[in-house]
Scaffold this motif. Structure first.
Motif, PDB file in Angstrom:
ATOM      1  N   ALA A 156       7.907  -7.657   3.287  1.00  0.00           N
ATOM      2  CA  ALA A 156       7.345  -6.886   2.171  1.00  0.00           C
ATOM      3  C   ALA A 156       6.498  -7.773   1.271  1.00  0.00           C
ATOM      4  O   ALA A 156       5.393  -7.396   0.852  1.00  0.00           O
ATOM      5  CB  ALA A 156       8.464  -6.219   1.368  1.00  0.00           C
ATOM      6  N   THR A 157       6.991  -8.978   0.983  1.00  0.00           N
ATOM      7  CA  THR A 157       6.229  -9.884   0.111  1.00  0.00           C
ATOM      8  C   THR A 157       5.014 -10.461   0.832  1.00  0.00           C
ATOM      9  O   THR A 157       3.992 -10.730   0.202  1.00  0.00           O
ATOM     10  CB  THR A 157       7.130 -11.020  -0.409  1.00  0.00           C
ATOM     11  N   GLY A 211      -2.041  -7.832   1.214  1.00  0.00           N
ATOM     12  CA  GLY A 211      -2.681  -6.582   0.791  1.00  0.00           C
ATOM     13  C   GLY A 211      -3.434  -6.713  -0.516  1.00  0.00           C
ATOM     14  O   GLY A 211      -4.581  -6.254  -0.635  1.00  0.00           O
ATOM     15  N   PHE A 212      -2.833  -7.349  -1.485  1.00  0.00           N
ATOM     16  CA  PHE A 212      -3.501  -7.468  -2.784  1.00  0.00           C
ATOM     17  C   PHE A 212      -4.617  -8.515  -2.749  1.00  0.00           C
ATOM     18  O   PHE A 212      -5.568  -8.421  -3.534  1.00  0.00           O
ATOM     19  CB  PHE A 212      -2.482  -7.772  -3.879  1.00  0.00           C
ATOM     20  N   VAL A 263      -0.694 -11.175  -6.418  1.00  0.00           N
ATOM     21  CA  VAL A 263      -0.737 -12.072  -5.256  1.00  0.00           C
ATOM     22  C   VAL A 263       0.192 -13.264  -5.485  1.00  0.00           C
ATOM     23  O   VAL A 263       0.920 -13.690  -4.580  1.00  0.00           O
ATOM     24  CB  VAL A 263      -2.178 -12.552  -4.982  1.00  0.00           C
ATOM     25  N   GLY A 264       0.184 -13.820  -6.690  1.00  0.00           N
ATOM     26  CA  GLY A 264       1.072 -14.934  -7.012  1.00  0.00           C
ATOM     27  C   GLY A 264       2.537 -14.562  -6.888  1.00  0.00           C
ATOM     28  O   GLY A 264       3.353 -15.354  -6.395  1.00  0.00           O
ATOM     29  N   MET A 265       2.881 -13.352  -7.312  1.00  0.00           N
ATOM     30  CA  MET A 265       4.264 -12.895  -7.186  1.00  0.00           C
ATOM     31  C   MET A 265       4.668 -12.815  -5.720  1.00  0.00           C
ATOM     32  O   MET A 265       5.763 -13.230  -5.340  1.00  0.00           O
ATOM     33  CB  MET A 265       4.419 -11.534  -7.870  1.00  0.00           C
ATOM     34  N   GLY A 266       3.789 -12.263  -4.884  1.00  0.00           N
ATOM     35  CA  GLY A 266       4.101 -12.174  -3.464  1.00  0.00           C
ATOM     36  C   GLY A 266       4.127 -13.520  -2.786  1.00  0.00           C
ATOM     37  O   GLY A 266       4.950 -13.776  -1.888  1.00  0.00           O
TER      38      GLY A 266
END
Length: 553
Positions: free
Chosen positions: A175-176, A182-183, A203-206
């Protein structure tokens, strides 16, 4: 009662199943390497000057002298943000006056770049800076772009562990990865800087979540001996490989939108890994999903050509299912006594300032003299020997001395850059890379050192809190690079000074090598450097020091 490692010992340590998991999870880290540092090319600032419209009625002499000169690093260069007042020089041109001969240019009135800027395309065809003119009055947006990305990393590091504990390692891993890929793809369609930056935060969070969950999944599936190698050379080296791929992509793709598109492709190629990477059997057991856990181990046994017991996981036998009561621990426990508070504060400074040095040097690599792409590649390449060196040093030498030593090395050579003549650019680059080597080595040893300093009761909390300080350091780091626009050596003076300072502070921390790991806060207070080490050397022969090595991401 047997624990998970004992129950699954029949699988062996390094069979085909373990090798597959090792390399597939390590490979899933590669996109993190170039996504984590992509901002160095996406938000690069080419040389620029005020645009003088073609419609301006100027002679060729006045057009060539329409931009005032300024002093930069000891030489005169055209001003990036000012031009002579167009109406005035057009009037002089109409009167037939010559610049410099008939008109004193230093006395002319100046104005801002009212007609925009002309950007050099010698290195970059386009970046977000050229797209939305993030220069002069808006140049503050460039370091803020990087800082907000790392703010996303900070948020992601908070939630990734909790999400994987609740929904499973495999599901959150992919998911991440999808969020990161994706972003990044959606960023291609950004219509302004604000949209780009909001997407960049996500994007940084993922990006960090993918890294953390892959690390957790690997350490839970692999055996004890392989686990150490995976968390050092596996994860770190493949991150560096991704980092090395970034300048290769950027060299051939000079447009920022096309570069982003190319960087999303490896993320898409990770989709087939879903059918090869299993869920963590440990996590399934914690959820009492024993049949699924057994199926995974049975497949692993078949792949390794091992005979598996008929019943692998007996719920009554698994030690992990015991739920012992634990003392409630608050973050204030890290400041309970003067000694513990001092260690915690020094550890926070160590993590934060080492992170500043690592990320500032990484982000500043393309700004060094010479080829921007080659410098970025060298900055990534130097991390591989840094990780290997750190791993070797941790096997046999005292922690605080080796960490302080590589910090002194890194900080010292950065301070020497200011003494290098401008003609010796290769020497400046070499010193910057040597500084990156020292700081990267230190950064990769901090998890081990922190985990050994604190007792079992607060160890996870201590590592979590101090690693959060490194995220704060990464948020600050872009502004060190920003200072380079005003003075080329100023960032190196600041980074070198702070790195040497934190190296000195490290020497005042207790030594943890060869010392029994503390179990309670009271035992921690007895850690007094060499005195305790000497007293407890005999009792530590049976104690296994944790050798977990993780980079900044």
């Amino acid at each position: 009662m047997r624990d998970y490692d004992e129950v699954t010992a029949f699988l062996g340590e390094w069979g085909p199943f373990q090798r597959l998991i090792f390399f597939l999870l390590s490979a899933s880290i590669i996109p993190n390497g170039f996504n984590g540092m992509s901002v160095v090319f996406l938000a690069a600032t080419p040389e620029h000057r005020c645009r003088v419209p073609d419609t301006a009625n100027l002679s060729s002499a006045w057009r060539n002298h329409s931009i005032p000169l300024r002093l930069q690093d000891g030489r005169e260069v055209p001003h990036s943000c000012r031009r002579y007042r167009l109406a005035a020089i057009a009037n002089f041109s109409a009167l037939g006056l010559e610049p410099g001969r008939d008109v004193d240019l230093e006395q002319l009135e100046q104005e801002s770049c009212l007609d925009g800027w002309e950007f050099s395309q010698d290195i970059y065809l386009s970046t977000i800076v050229t797209e939305w003119s993030l220069v002069c009055e808006d140049d503050w947006k460039t370091p803020l772009t990087s800082s907000l990305f790392f703010l996303g990393v900070l948020f992601g590091s908070f939630v990734s562990g909790q999400l994987s504990d609740r929904f499973g390692r495999k599901s959150i891993l992919f998911a991440t990865m999808a969020v990161q890929t994706g972003f990044s793809f959606l960023q291609i369609f950004s219509i302004n800087w604000e949209m780009f930056t909001v997407l960049f935060v996500i994007v940084g969070m993922g990006q960090i979540s993918n890294y953390v969950v892959a690390f957790i999944l690997g350490t839970e599936i692999l055996g004890k001996s392989v686990r150490i190698i995976f968390s050092t050379l596996g994860v770190c080296t493949f991150f560096a490989v991704g980092y090395m791929l970034l300048p290769l992509f950027a060299y051939f793709i000079r447009d920022w939108r096309m570069l982003l598109l190319a960087l999303t492709v490896p993320g898409v190629l990770c989709i087939p890994l879903w059918w090869f990477i299993p869920e963590s059997p440990r996590w399934l057991i914690s959820q009492r999903r024993f049949i699924e856990a057994e199926n995974i181990v049975q497949k692993a046994a078949k792949m390794n050509n091992k005979a598996a017991p008929v019943v692998i996981f007996d719920p009554m036998e698994l030690q992990e299912l015991k739920l012992p009561s634990q003392q409630k621990i608050l973050i204030l426990s890290l400041f309970r006594t003067r000694n513990i508070a001092t260690i915690t504060i020094m550890s926070l400074m160590l993590w934060m300032l080492t992170s500043v040095g690592y990320f500032a040097l990484s982000l500043n690599a393309p700004n060094l003299h010479g080829d921007a792409y080659l410098n970025c590649f060298l900055s990534a390449l130097i991390e591989v020997p840094a990780y290997i060196t750190a791993w070797l040093l941790l096997q046999t030498l005292p922690r605080r001395y080796i960490i302080a030593g590589v910090l002194f090395l890194g900080g010292g050579v950065l301070l020497l850059i200011q003494l290098v003549p401008e003609d010796y650019n290769f020497l400046s680059i070499g010193l910057a890379m040597l500084g990156k080597f020292g700081i990267t080595s230190a950064f990769s040893m901090l998890y081990v050192f922190t985990a050994e300093l604190y007792p079992t009761l607060v160890r996870n909390m201590a590592v979590g809190v101090t690693s959060m300080a490194s995220r704060v350091g990464s948020i600050i780091a872009p502004y060190f690079v920003y200072l380079g626009a005003y003075n080329r050596v100023l960032p190196y003076i600041l980074m070198g000074s702070l790195t040497v300072l934190i190296g000195i502070i490290t020497l005042f921390l207790p030594e943890s090598f060869g010392v029994t790991l503390p179990e309670t806060l009271e035992q921690m207070q007895k850690v007094k450097g060499f005195r305790l080490r000497k007293n407890t050397r005999d009792s530590t022969e049976k104690e296994e020091n944790p050798k977990v090595l993780i980079t900044s991401f």
